[in-house]
Write an enzyme that holds these catalytic residues in place. Sequence first.
Site, PDB file in Angstrom:
ATOM      1  CB  ALA A 168      45.561 -18.675  64.810  1.00 15.34           C
ATOM      2  CB  THR A 169      42.596 -16.012  60.862  1.00 13.94           C
ATOM      3  OG1 THR A 169      43.793 -16.407  60.191  1.00 13.94           O
ATOM      4  CG2 THR A 169      42.054 -14.742  60.238  1.00 13.94           C
ATOM      5  CD  GLN A 178      54.010 -20.691  62.828  1.00 14.52           C
ATOM      6  OE1 GLN A 178      54.658 -21.714  63.034  1.00 14.52           O
ATOM      7  NE2 GLN A 178      53.322 -20.526  61.720  1.00 14.52           N
ATOM      8  CB  SER A 193      46.037 -22.379  64.469  1.00  8.39           C
ATOM      9  OG  SER A 193      45.509 -22.929  63.280  1.00  8.39           O
ATOM     10  CB  THR A 203      26.144 -26.194  65.001  1.00  9.86           C
ATOM     11  OG1 THR A 203      24.803 -25.735  65.151  1.00  9.86           O
ATOM     12  CG2 THR A 203      26.246 -27.667  65.383  1.00  9.86           C
ATOM     13  CB  CYS A 234      50.556 -14.727  54.820  1.00 10.68           C
ATOM     14  SG  CYS A 234      50.723 -15.971  56.081  1.00 10.68           S
TER      15      CYS A 234
HETATM   16  C1  PLP Z   1      51.518 -16.550  63.869  1.00  6.30           C
HETATM   17  C2  PLP Z   1      50.269 -16.919  63.161  1.00  6.30           C
HETATM   18  N1  PLP Z   1      49.112 -16.390  63.552  1.00  6.30           N
HETATM   19  C3  PLP Z   1      47.955 -16.702  62.946  1.00  6.30           C
HETATM   20  C4  PLP Z   1      47.903 -17.586  61.899  1.00  6.30           C
HETATM   21  C5  PLP Z   1      46.579 -17.901  61.257  1.00  6.30           C
HETATM   22  O1  PLP Z   1      46.156 -19.154  61.639  1.00  6.30           O
HETATM   23  P1  PLP Z   1      44.923 -19.897  60.954  1.00  6.30           P
HETATM   24  O2  PLP Z   1      45.441 -20.430  59.673  1.00  6.30           O
HETATM   25  O3  PLP Z   1      44.524 -20.948  61.914  1.00  6.30           O
HETATM   26  O4  PLP Z   1      43.848 -18.885  60.748  1.00  6.30           O
HETATM   27  C6  PLP Z   1      49.092 -18.153  61.445  1.00  6.30           C
HETATM   28  C7  PLP Z   1      49.132 -19.072  60.288  1.00  6.30           C
HETATM   29  O5  PLP Z   1      48.871 -18.730  59.159  1.00  6.30           O
HETATM   30  C8  PLP Z   1      50.296 -17.812  62.091  1.00  6.30           C
HETATM   31  O6  PLP Z   1      51.454 -18.335  61.689  1.00  6.30           O
END
Ligand code: PLP
Lengths: 127, 409
Positions: free
Chosen positions: B74-75, B182, B202, B242, B326
């Site tokens: 998700a990042t 989430q 994610s 890939t 985080c």
């Molecule tokens: C709301 C939210 N967005 C983004 C992320 C980032 O996801 P990922 O760990 O897949 O990069 C997280 C988790 O850390 C999250 O809770």
Amino acid sequence: MAEWSPAVLAHFERPRGAGRPDGAVAFRHGRGGWVKKGAVVELWLRCEQERVVEARYEAYGCPATIASASWLCEYLSNRPIEQARALTGLDIAGALALPPEKIGVALIAEDALKQALDGDKAPSAAL
Amino acid sequence: MSEHVPYLDNAATTPLDPAVWERMRACLEEGLFGNPASAHSYGVAAAQAVESARAQVAAAIGAEPGEIVWTSGATEANNLAVLGIARANAKRGKHVISVRTEHKSVLEACARLEQEGFEVELLAVDRDGRLPPERLAATLRPDTVLAAVMLVNNETGVVQDIPAIAEHVHAVGALLHVDAAQAAGRLSVDVNLLGADTLALSAHKVYGPKGIGCLFRRRRLRRRIAPLMWGGGHEDGLRPGTLATHQVVGMGAAFERIHACQAEDRRRAEAYRQRMLTAFAELGGVVLNGRADGVPHILNVAFAGVHGEALTASLGGLAVSQGSACSSASGSPSHVLRAMAVPDQLAAASLRLSVGRFTREPEVEAAVERIRGAVQRLRAFSPLWQAHRRGASLSALYQQPVAEALAHG
Ligand SMILES: Cc1ncc(COP(=O)(O)O)c(C=O)c1O
């Protein structure tokens, strides 16, 4: 997270002299620290014939704050007031092997001690 | 680990569902090693697995398979959407809107846009963590190109009113990006009902593997997102490289499981949340950071009168988050709780307890017991708590307004 010395852990896990005394009137009282800074120490001393016979505390803060107050109370019990007066925060920090960034909380314990011994002359801190 | 440590940190990450692992294992073992971009039979077999996973994820959110772009998580999906949309539409306008409680991967991408000359407005939330849609509406301008608002907050579980927000955003012709990392598996996520133009997901928050996620983007946006990386043109030119077939297959399987598991997952999470809320209400002086109608798997509560560091040190390694996984590495107060005007000292004494598919009642009981014991022990000699018992309000103690504590009964 901070790594604590065995001395800090021993006092944090089994604090000595924790809790406000019942008949607090017979005690001298001092306070140090600020809620917004994350450390407050309150100290009560019962003194007889130039000796501290009982020391109790309340503390809000990190394990080092609680350990500083606990160590202080253990040290003060049955100590001549002369010696209590000579004690500094650095002595407390040394005895507990506090990391440099935590020396401030020992100074807060010293503030509470000074205020309890000297009454209004010591620096005071509002809640 | 010899002694079982209760794991109440499912908002940070979830363990792999055994059914998902089974599919990933099969994928690694059964010769699906071909490059999905190759034209020969090895490649085609891998590509088929990738496409079937794409269809699984798409089906779980009401999208078409062609609208899913694989990313590393998700990042990356948040970065791709925020940076990619703003950069590709900069000729139309340079105004971007987001919210102070967003995940860092949205906030830091927004900060980057500012360095590139965009004007970013970060909206304030109310004390309960909600963004009133009208506040966002009042900020929209003809040159607004993007608004990024998350569906479920990772620290508090607060749910934003995305459908109402989408309507406002679309009225000025801007695009709406939604971080739903989430939300998936906890709420029903339907891109059409939400009105999202792009949406980040994610796998590892939903019992899938780490290192894989995706960006949903509407078909008509094909040319309106600039890529972050350059290479062999994979994923419609949006995300070259890939594909990791087994990871993709894992994400597909995890999202396929949602349908079968969601009702039971939710029932369980609600029961655990209620159990914890009751215990904390009895304890007294516990403040909910968030709203009663937040997602059930995340509970964020502040324990008045105890110091954050002393609390964590007393929990004996209980697997929970202080504020957020985080931000706790940096030791700074949670930006989310700060945006909700929680006093810093109270924010530091807050725990995020998040349950999941594999949480069982004894774990919840053990966690509640440990937390209760630690809080009671520290409060017994806390000058703040003792002053509160003698009648001082929490707001007076923290010299800042504090929300009402959980009430019992
Ligand atoms: C709301 C939210 N967005 C983004 C992320 C980032 O996801 P990922 O760990 O897949 O990069 C997280 C988790 O850390 C999250 O809770």
